[in-house]
Design a protein around this motif. Structure first.
Motif, mmCIF file in Angstrom:
data_model
loop_
_atom_site.group_PDB
_atom_site.id
_atom_site.type_symbol
_atom_site.label_atom_id
_atom_site.label_comp_id
_atom_site.label_asym_id
_atom_site.label_seq_id
_atom_site.Cartn_x
_atom_site.Cartn_y
_atom_site.Cartn_z
ATOM 1 N N TYR B 312 33.275 -17.585 -7.485
ATOM 2 C CA TYR B 312 33.227 -16.106 -7.543
ATOM 3 C C TYR B 312 31.790 -15.646 -7.297
ATOM 4 N N PRO B 313 31.636 -14.491 -6.636
ATOM 5 C CA PRO B 313 30.277 -13.988 -6.392
ATOM 6 C C PRO B 313 29.506 -13.809 -7.707
ATOM 7 N N MET B 314 28.246 -14.192 -7.711
ATOM 8 C CA MET B 314 27.407 -14.081 -8.908
ATOM 9 C C MET B 314 27.378 -12.656 -9.449
ATOM 10 N N ARG B 315 27.391 -11.668 -8.553
ATOM 11 C CA ARG B 315 27.232 -10.292 -9.042
ATOM 12 C C ARG B 315 28.436 -9.800 -9.834
ATOM 13 N N LYS B 316 29.570 -10.537 -9.797
ATOM 14 C CA LYS B 316 30.726 -10.143 -10.607
ATOM 15 C C LYS B 316 30.902 -11.034 -11.838
ATOM 16 N N ARG B 317 29.990 -11.934 -12.077
ATOM 17 C CA ARG B 317 30.128 -12.817 -13.238
ATOM 18 C C ARG B 317 29.018 -12.523 -14.247
ATOM 19 N N PRO B 318 29.247 -12.851 -15.518
ATOM 20 C CA PRO B 318 28.232 -12.551 -16.538
ATOM 21 C C PRO B 318 26.929 -13.330 -16.316
ATOM 22 N N PHE B 319 25.867 -12.848 -16.931
ATOM 23 C CA PHE B 319 24.513 -13.367 -16.652
ATOM 24 C C PHE B 319 24.342 -14.846 -16.975
ATOM 25 N N TYR B 320 25.186 -15.382 -17.871
ATOM 26 C CA TYR B 320 25.014 -16.786 -18.255
ATOM 27 C C TYR B 320 25.651 -17.750 -17.250
ATOM 28 N N THR B 321 26.243 -17.211 -16.191
ATOM 29 C CA THR B 321 26.919 -18.057 -15.195
ATOM 30 C C THR B 321 25.910 -18.834 -14.352
ATOM 31 N N HIS B 322 26.234 -20.091 -14.071
ATOM 32 C CA HIS B 322 25.349 -20.926 -13.251
ATOM 33 C C HIS B 322 25.664 -20.670 -11.780
ATOM 34 N N PRO B 323 24.645 -20.423 -10.955
ATOM 35 C CA PRO B 323 24.906 -20.239 -9.530
ATOM 36 C C PRO B 323 25.265 -21.568 -8.855
ATOM 37 N N ASP B 324 25.904 -21.461 -7.710
ATOM 38 C CA ASP B 324 26.143 -22.629 -6.861
ATOM 39 C C ASP B 324 24.809 -22.980 -6.201
ATOM 40 N N PRO B 325 24.241 -24.156 -6.482
ATOM 41 C CA PRO B 325 22.913 -24.482 -5.938
ATOM 42 C C PRO B 325 22.872 -24.375 -4.409
ATOM 43 N N ALA B 326 23.990 -24.682 -3.743
ATOM 44 C CA ALA B 326 23.999 -24.664 -2.272
ATOM 45 C C ALA B 326 24.141 -23.243 -1.711
ATOM 46 N N ARG B 327 24.764 -22.339 -2.464
ATOM 47 C CA ARG B 327 24.986 -20.959 -1.992
ATOM 48 C C ARG B 327 24.766 -20.019 -3.171
ATOM 49 N N PRO B 328 23.520 -19.702 -3.469
ATOM 50 C CA PRO B 328 23.195 -19.035 -4.746
ATOM 51 C C PRO B 328 23.814 -17.649 -4.935
ATOM 52 N N ALA B 329 24.388 -17.044 -3.884
ATOM 53 C CA ALA B 329 25.062 -15.757 -4.092
ATOM 54 C C ALA B 329 26.427 -15.966 -4.728
ATOM 55 N N TYR B 330 26.902 -17.206 -4.671
ATOM 56 C CA TYR B 330 28.191 -17.544 -5.286
ATOM 57 C C TYR B 330 27.940 -18.381 -6.541
ATOM 58 N N SER B 331 28.909 -18.377 -7.427
ATOM 59 C CA SER B 331 28.703 -19.012 -8.738
ATOM 60 C C SER B 331 29.469 -20.319 -8.871
ATOM 61 N N ASN B 332 29.123 -21.069 -9.900
ATOM 62 C CA ASN B 332 29.940 -22.198 -10.337
ATOM 63 C C ASN B 332 30.955 -21.745 -11.388
#
Lengths: 419, 419
Positions: B312-332
């Motif tokens: 899911y896109p980082m901007r729609k997830r809470p602040f404690y979410t870890h980003p996807d290291p390969a595509r930081p706009a998307y989350s883990n």
């Protein structure tokens, strides 16, 4: 390489393994350095002789999270008979501030408020962690014992429209613009659910706005509730509680020294309890000193660390308590004392709608706040009763801990709402 | 005489037994009357021919609690192959008001608000009771699956000093004269407890001041939370969730038709999910229609009633979410959809203190309200992640129930705080 746990090391002697955990302690001697790594299962000793690794270790601090690839080597002097040699150490997560207290000593040196301010750290200490593990095991034992006896687990509302146990000591909240209250117990709901499943239990938080700051009160604690229908009287409830308690102790046994639970726990009537405790015959309740005296008596006379006190005066019990038919000034309510402290309250409840109306009227209480609760009793409820165990008090008593805050993960009290 | 249950009758053919329960239904025919008694295990048929017993039965009403002493007699036409004859009926508890609806029909005839007003009665209906039993079984399965995987149960505060998930939708309360809030999730606490036990779970109430009245939102619901340390990324969390879900379904199987849980549930990245759902590539989130389309796709293409959406896109997830290291706009971060509805949210979390400080600063949030939470991350936390399952949504989806209120014992919403 798959990480293994400290408890699995002895099965991998002379192999290269990966462990991971927290730096529990470093011992930097002249010729050699020891790194103690803590994981969920225990401690591992890592021996560091190589100069580069030694330099790396000198720069790390306790509680750094590391992964260590090393060889498992037998050493009779090491804890568990093995140690890890020729390590490669990789930092997974660093430490960003000096520790407010050390974790590798037998007890945390800091005062309790400092420990509670840094609860996330303090709980890593073996003694604190152990208490929470005992709580988890006892809770699992509670559920298993009751499930075996046909009890069904329920989840009930924690936000209610009116105070349940009494008007005092209740937290008020803004519920979509009107007043709501935090439930002081699941009492009414578990009773109503007897009409559905006959036997129910709930493990959940209860809330008491305790205005006093004592070692045995919390603003939120975990209540282990049960309620059962089709009983003859409170003695059926006590028999089920005894059996449940035995299951809890058996479940906690791998993590704590547990006392035997007699198949029949000694029970004394309130009037007799006053006599044993040397209290005046007109006392309406038992003071802490009386409870201690009863605990000593039960141990001395019956070899039991537990004792039931039955027949508490009606005027000291809540309105839903069933009176003793033979002596209506006394109730079919009981307490269970464990090592001289009350840890369970229970009893038989009223089950007829007309009895509730009469009890509330006699108490001078309005019926309206109880309308939703009473409604369930209009439609046929069997004789029933139950109990509530305070989990934190239970664990504190079991582990010999004076303050319930020391066996609670993040306690809440008069002065504390963080962390 | 010891009471037996309806399920035990066949073991007592031609014996005199005692049963007890609620009058589920009476059928007063000309020559004979039938009394159907409901207990925790099911129904018993009592045949009444004797005139005095018939007269007594005519005066009783449904839901009266009775004890019946009678003879167990084989009758192929009776449910279960036995019925009770020559009964002596004793009333244990009467009914004090006309029933607002009948319980012996396949569905309750009254509208949902009426059912909820009389929840203690409505929950006695077999369909409502069944949903709660499924919830209890699934919860037990959740705990068993995680305990087997070394997770330790925790209990955490429900009263907190600041809103957790976001500033909105939070209940405020008076905490000894200062503001407190009801926890919207145990998120922070379960993360901190990874530092203690590595793997933890909690089953408990969470509170959302949802301003909207929908069929899938409640002001209080039961959250099945888990969190685990020493993961590589969110895929370790998903594998554990899949295993846990499988345990929940197995535990619920005796009480419900459960779908198979694939050993590997299909997973699609958010960008791919948009394409499958036919949504524009710049959509920031999945709408309910998109979730339904994905559910259909997973069933069609993979024969699975479950599907993971990852990244899911980082901007729609809470602040404690870890980003996807390969595509930081998307989350883990991920969601699990069950039959086209999100029932689980999870993901990898940030684990370094500096990352938290940076994430909050970037979000324009002050650090102070999170101070107690962040403190735990100063002292070494391993890479970790977890999930939260909404129990009521899970049961509603499993049983094909449209409104979560129908699978909740005493629901709380915008308009309802009783009973």
């Amino acid at each position: 390489m798959q990480r293994i746990l400290s408890s699995q090391l002895t099965a991998h002697v002379r192999e290269t393994v990966t462990i991971a955990g927290w730096i529990h302690r470093r011992r930097l001697l002249k010729a050699v350095a020891f790194l103690i790594v803590r994981d969920a299962e225990g401690l591992s000793q890592v021996v560091v002789t190589e100069p580069a690794a030694r330099t790396q270790l000198e720069e790390l601090t306790e509680e750094t999270v590391v992964e260590v690839v090393a060889t498992v080597t037998p050493n009779e002097q090491a804890p568990g008979g093995v140690e890890l040699t020729e390590p490669k150490i990789r930092v997974l997560s660093g430490v960003a501030a000096p520790l407010p207290f050390e974790l590798h000593r037998p007890a945390i040196g800091a005062a309790l408020p400092t420990q509670l301010d840094h609860a996330a750290l303090a709980l890593r200490h073996p003694t604190r962690r152990s208490a929470l593990r005992i709580a988890a095991a006892a809770t699992a034992g509670f559920r298993a014992a009751l499930t075996e006896q046909r009890f069904v687990e329920i989840q009930t509302p924690k936000i209610v429209a009116s105070a349940t146990e009494s008007g005092a000591n209740v937290f008020e909240l803004d519920y979509f613009g009107r007043p709501g209250y935090l439930a002081q117990s699941p009492q009414f709901y578990k009773q109503l659910m007897v009409g559905v499943f006959e036997r129910v239990f709930e493990v959940g938080p209860v809330f008491r706005a305790e205005p006093s700051d004592t070692v045995r009160h919390l603003a939120q604690y975990t209540s282990l509730d049960a309620e059962m229908g089709f009983i003859a009287d409170h003695r059926d409830v006590m028999a089920m509680l005894t059996r449940t308690l035995s299951g809890m102790m058996a479940a906690a046994a791998p993590f704590a020294e547990v006392p035997p639970v007699p198949s029949e726990i000694p029970a004394v009537h309130f009037t007799e309890a006053l006599r044993i405790a040397g209290a005046p015959a007109d006392e309406p309740d038992l003071a802490p000193a009386h409870e201690r005296a009863l605990g000593e008596w039960a141990l001395r006379e019956h070899g039991s660390e537990f004792v039931y006190v039955t027949g508490y005066p009606m005027r000291k019990r809540p309105f839903y308590t069933h009176p003793d038919p033979a002596r209506p000034a006394y109730s079919n309510g009981f307490d269970l004392l464990f090592r001289g402290l009350e840890i369970v309250t229970g009893g038989q409840r009223l089950h007829r709608w007309t009895d509730y109306v009469e009890a509330l009227t006699r108490a001078g209480e309005p019926l309206e706040p109880y309308a939703g609760y009473l409604d369930g009793f209009r439609y046929g409820m069997p004789p029933h009763g139950g109990w509530a165990i305070g989990l934190e008090r239970f664990v504190a008593r079991l582990t010999g801990t004076a303050n319930v805050r020391e066996v609670t993960a993040f306690p809440r009290d008069l002065n504390r709402i963080t962390p």
